[in-house]
Design a protein around this motif. Sequence first.
Motif, PDB file in Angstrom:
ATOM      1  N   LEU A   6      -6.731 -33.346 -35.073  1.00  0.00           N
ATOM      2  CA  LEU A   6      -6.460 -33.600 -36.537  1.00  0.00           C
ATOM      3  C   LEU A   6      -5.370 -34.442 -36.590  1.00  0.00           C
ATOM      4  CD1 LEU A   6      -7.214 -29.632 -37.411  1.00  0.00           C
ATOM      5  CD2 LEU A   6      -8.774 -32.281 -37.706  1.00  0.00           C
ATOM      6  N   SER A   7      -4.880 -34.962 -37.464  1.00  0.00           N
ATOM      7  CA  SER A   7      -3.642 -36.333 -37.711  1.00  0.00           C
ATOM      8  C   SER A   7      -3.391 -35.177 -38.966  1.00  0.00           C
ATOM      9  CB  SER A   7      -3.983 -37.414 -38.056  1.00  0.00           C
ATOM     10  OG  SER A   7      -5.060 -37.296 -39.042  1.00  0.00           O
ATOM     11  N   GLY A   8      -3.820 -34.980 -39.964  1.00  0.00           N
ATOM     12  CA  GLY A   8      -3.604 -34.471 -41.101  1.00  0.00           C
ATOM     13  C   GLY A   8      -2.896 -32.864 -40.523  1.00  0.00           C
ATOM     14  N   THR A   9      -2.293 -31.912 -42.022  1.00  0.00           N
ATOM     15  CA  THR A   9      -1.793 -31.016 -41.997  1.00  0.00           C
ATOM     16  C   THR A   9      -2.511 -30.307 -43.204  1.00  0.00           C
ATOM     17  OG1 THR A   9       0.315 -31.985 -44.016  1.00  0.00           O
ATOM     18  CG2 THR A   9      -0.004 -31.784 -41.169  1.00  0.00           C
ATOM     19  N   LEU A  10      -2.025 -28.687 -42.864  1.00  0.00           N
ATOM     20  CA  LEU A  10      -2.427 -27.924 -43.741  1.00  0.00           C
ATOM     21  C   LEU A  10      -1.832 -27.811 -44.904  1.00  0.00           C
ATOM     22  CD1 LEU A  10      -2.849 -24.573 -41.202  1.00  0.00           C
ATOM     23  CD2 LEU A  10      -4.748 -25.708 -43.354  1.00  0.00           C
ATOM     24  N   ASN A  11      -2.021 -27.856 -46.226  1.00  0.00           N
ATOM     25  CA  ASN A  11      -0.959 -27.736 -47.488  1.00  0.00           C
ATOM     26  C   ASN A  11       0.005 -26.625 -47.070  1.00  0.00           C
ATOM     27  OD1 ASN A  11      -2.071 -30.474 -48.431  1.00  0.00           O
ATOM     28  ND2 ASN A  11      -3.911 -29.588 -48.513  1.00  0.00           N
ATOM     29  N   ALA A  12      -0.745 -25.370 -47.384  1.00  0.00           N
ATOM     30  CA  ALA A  12      -0.366 -24.131 -47.035  1.00  0.00           C
ATOM     31  C   ALA A  12       0.319 -24.185 -45.647  1.00  0.00           C
ATOM     32  CB  ALA A  12      -0.751 -22.965 -46.656  1.00  0.00           C
ATOM     33  N   VAL A  13       1.909 -23.330 -46.545  1.00  0.00           N
ATOM     34  CA  VAL A  13       2.317 -23.209 -45.175  1.00  0.00           C
ATOM     35  C   VAL A  13       2.299 -22.355 -43.910  1.00  0.00           C
ATOM     36  CG1 VAL A  13       4.997 -22.431 -44.475  1.00  0.00           C
ATOM     37  CG2 VAL A  13       4.806 -23.356 -47.084  1.00  0.00           C
ATOM     38  N   GLY A  14       2.460 -23.152 -42.706  1.00  0.00           N
ATOM     39  CA  GLY A  14       1.844 -22.531 -41.739  1.00  0.00           C
ATOM     40  C   GLY A  14       0.447 -23.036 -40.849  1.00  0.00           C
ATOM     41  N   ASP A  16      -1.927 -20.464 -40.214  1.00  0.00           N
ATOM     42  CA  ASP A  16      -2.579 -18.677 -39.741  1.00  0.00           C
ATOM     43  C   ASP A  16      -3.725 -18.691 -40.706  1.00  0.00           C
ATOM     44  OD1 ASP A  16      -1.156 -15.445 -40.072  1.00  0.00           O
ATOM     45  OD2 ASP A  16      -2.788 -16.232 -39.137  1.00  0.00           O
ATOM     46  N   LEU A  17      -4.448 -18.616 -40.253  1.00  0.00           N
ATOM     47  CA  LEU A  17      -6.253 -18.605 -41.304  1.00  0.00           C
ATOM     48  C   LEU A  17      -6.397 -17.483 -41.363  1.00  0.00           C
ATOM     49  CD1 LEU A  17      -8.360 -21.126 -39.329  1.00  0.00           C
ATOM     50  CD2 LEU A  17      -6.737 -21.760 -41.203  1.00  0.00           C
ATOM     51  N   VAL A  20      -7.356 -16.647 -45.543  1.00  0.00           N
ATOM     52  CA  VAL A  20      -8.521 -17.101 -45.716  1.00  0.00           C
ATOM     53  C   VAL A  20     -10.008 -16.040 -45.252  1.00  0.00           C
ATOM     54  CG1 VAL A  20     -10.855 -19.507 -44.661  1.00  0.00           C
ATOM     55  CG2 VAL A  20      -7.754 -19.491 -44.691  1.00  0.00           C
ATOM     56  N   GLU A  21      -9.760 -14.977 -43.734  1.00  0.00           N
ATOM     57  CA  GLU A  21     -10.453 -14.405 -43.403  1.00  0.00           C
ATOM     58  C   GLU A  21     -10.272 -13.950 -44.200  1.00  0.00           C
ATOM     59  OE1 GLU A  21     -10.658 -15.286 -38.260  1.00  0.00           O
ATOM     60  OE2 GLU A  21      -8.933 -14.128 -39.236  1.00  0.00           O
ATOM     61  N   GLU A  22      -9.338 -13.260 -44.840  1.00  0.00           N
ATOM     62  CA  GLU A  22      -9.124 -11.671 -45.679  1.00  0.00           C
ATOM     63  C   GLU A  22     -10.208 -12.322 -46.809  1.00  0.00           C
ATOM     64  OE1 GLU A  22      -6.249  -8.895 -47.850  1.00  0.00           O
ATOM     65  OE2 GLU A  22      -5.373 -10.561 -46.038  1.00  0.00           O
ATOM     66  N   ARG A  23      -9.781 -13.529 -47.722  1.00  0.00           N
ATOM     67  CA  ARG A  23     -10.406 -13.559 -49.180  1.00  0.00           C
ATOM     68  C   ARG A  23     -12.330 -13.527 -48.803  1.00  0.00           C
ATOM     69  NH1 ARG A  23      -9.968 -12.870 -53.402  1.00  0.00           N
ATOM     70  NH2 ARG A  23      -9.849 -15.111 -54.198  1.00  0.00           N
ATOM     71  N   ILE A  24     -12.613 -14.603 -47.651  1.00  0.00           N
ATOM     72  CA  ILE A  24     -14.106 -14.703 -47.733  1.00  0.00           C
ATOM     73  C   ILE A  24     -14.257 -13.050 -47.184  1.00  0.00           C
ATOM     74  CG2 ILE A  24     -13.829 -16.837 -47.326  1.00  0.00           C
ATOM     75  CD1 ILE A  24     -14.376 -17.067 -44.218  1.00  0.00           C
ATOM     76  N   GLY A  25     -13.931 -11.810 -46.600  1.00  0.00           N
ATOM     77  CA  GLY A  25     -14.361 -11.151 -46.040  1.00  0.00           C
ATOM     78  C   GLY A  25     -14.716 -11.124 -44.619  1.00  0.00           C
ATOM     79  N   GLU A  35     -11.938 -23.327 -38.422  1.00  0.00           N
ATOM     80  CA  GLU A  35     -10.485 -24.535 -38.661  1.00  0.00           C
ATOM     81  C   GLU A  35     -10.943 -26.194 -38.615  1.00  0.00           C
ATOM     82  OE1 GLU A  35      -6.826 -26.524 -35.837  1.00  0.00           O
ATOM     83  OE2 GLU A  35      -7.558 -25.084 -35.119  1.00  0.00           O
ATOM     84  N   LEU A  36     -12.425 -25.747 -38.477  1.00  0.00           N
ATOM     85  CA  LEU A  36     -13.221 -27.327 -38.295  1.00  0.00           C
ATOM     86  C   LEU A  36     -13.735 -27.475 -39.552  1.00  0.00           C
ATOM     87  CD1 LEU A  36     -13.912 -29.519 -36.907  1.00  0.00           C
ATOM     88  CD2 LEU A  36     -15.929 -28.099 -35.832  1.00  0.00           C
TER      89      LEU A  36
END
Length: 245
Positions: A6-14, A16-17, A20-25, A35-36
Motif C-alpha cells: 500500500l502507498s496510502g495511509t490510514l486516516n486514523a492515527v496508527g 491498529d484495527l 474496527v473489530e470491536e465496532r463490527i463485533g 486490512e485488504l
Amino acid sequence: MGSAVLSGTLNAVGSDLASVEERIGYRFRDQSVLELALSHISAVKGDAPRLRSYQRMEFLGDHVLGSVVSHMLYLAFPEGEEGDLSRRLAELVREEACAEVAQDMDLGPFIRLGPGESQSGAHKRRAILADVAESVVAAVFLDGGYEAANQVVERFWRPRLETPRRPLRDAKTVLQEWAQARGLPPPSYREVIRSGPDHAPRFTVAVDLPGLKSEQADGASKQNAQKAAAAAFLVREGVWKKDES
C-alpha cells in the motif's frame, strides 16, 4: 491471504484495527483480510491494483450480503410475495443503506487511500463507504465463514429491515405509474454528463416527461442516478415528501 503493498495511509492515527473489530463485533484470525477490505485502489502500488484493493472483496461481499438479507427477509415475512421481498431486498442493499452501515461501523477513518483521495475527503464519499461495508462483510465471510458473516449482517442490517427508511417501491416504478395514470408515456432517462475517474465515475442523468420540466440527479452508477432523478421528480410534483426520496 497476504496483505497488499500500500502507498496510502490510514486516516486514523496508527494502524491498529482492534477498534474496527470491536465496532463490527468480530475478531479476525487474520487481520490482513480486514486490512485488504479497507484498501482503496488509490492506495495500492505496483501491478494489478484492482486485484490488491478491496474491489474483488466488494464483489463477494455484495453477494454474501444479498444471500444473508434474502434469508432474513424470507423468515421475517412468511406471507411476503416475491415482488415485496425483492423490493425490501433492494432497499436494504442499496448504496445509501450500505453507506449508512459503514458510518455505523465507523469505517471511514480506517479506509486506506492514496494521498489525493485522502486530501479530497474520499473516506466520506457515499460510494466508497458502501463498497467498504460490503468488503468488510466479505472479509468476515472469508475469515470466519457464513455464520460469522450472518451475525455481522444481522447486527447492522436487522434494524433497517424492521424499520425501513423510505417507501419500499422504487422511485422509477412510482414515477412510471404516476405518468401512466395521467395518460403520459413512460419517463425517458438520458445521461447528461459523466465525470470522475474510471474507478469512481459519477453520472448525471435527466428524466423527461412530455409537457413537464425535466429533473436531474447524479449517482455512482447510471441506475442510481436514474432512481435519484425519478425521486427528485416525485418530490417536486408533490407525490413524495422530501424525506421519502
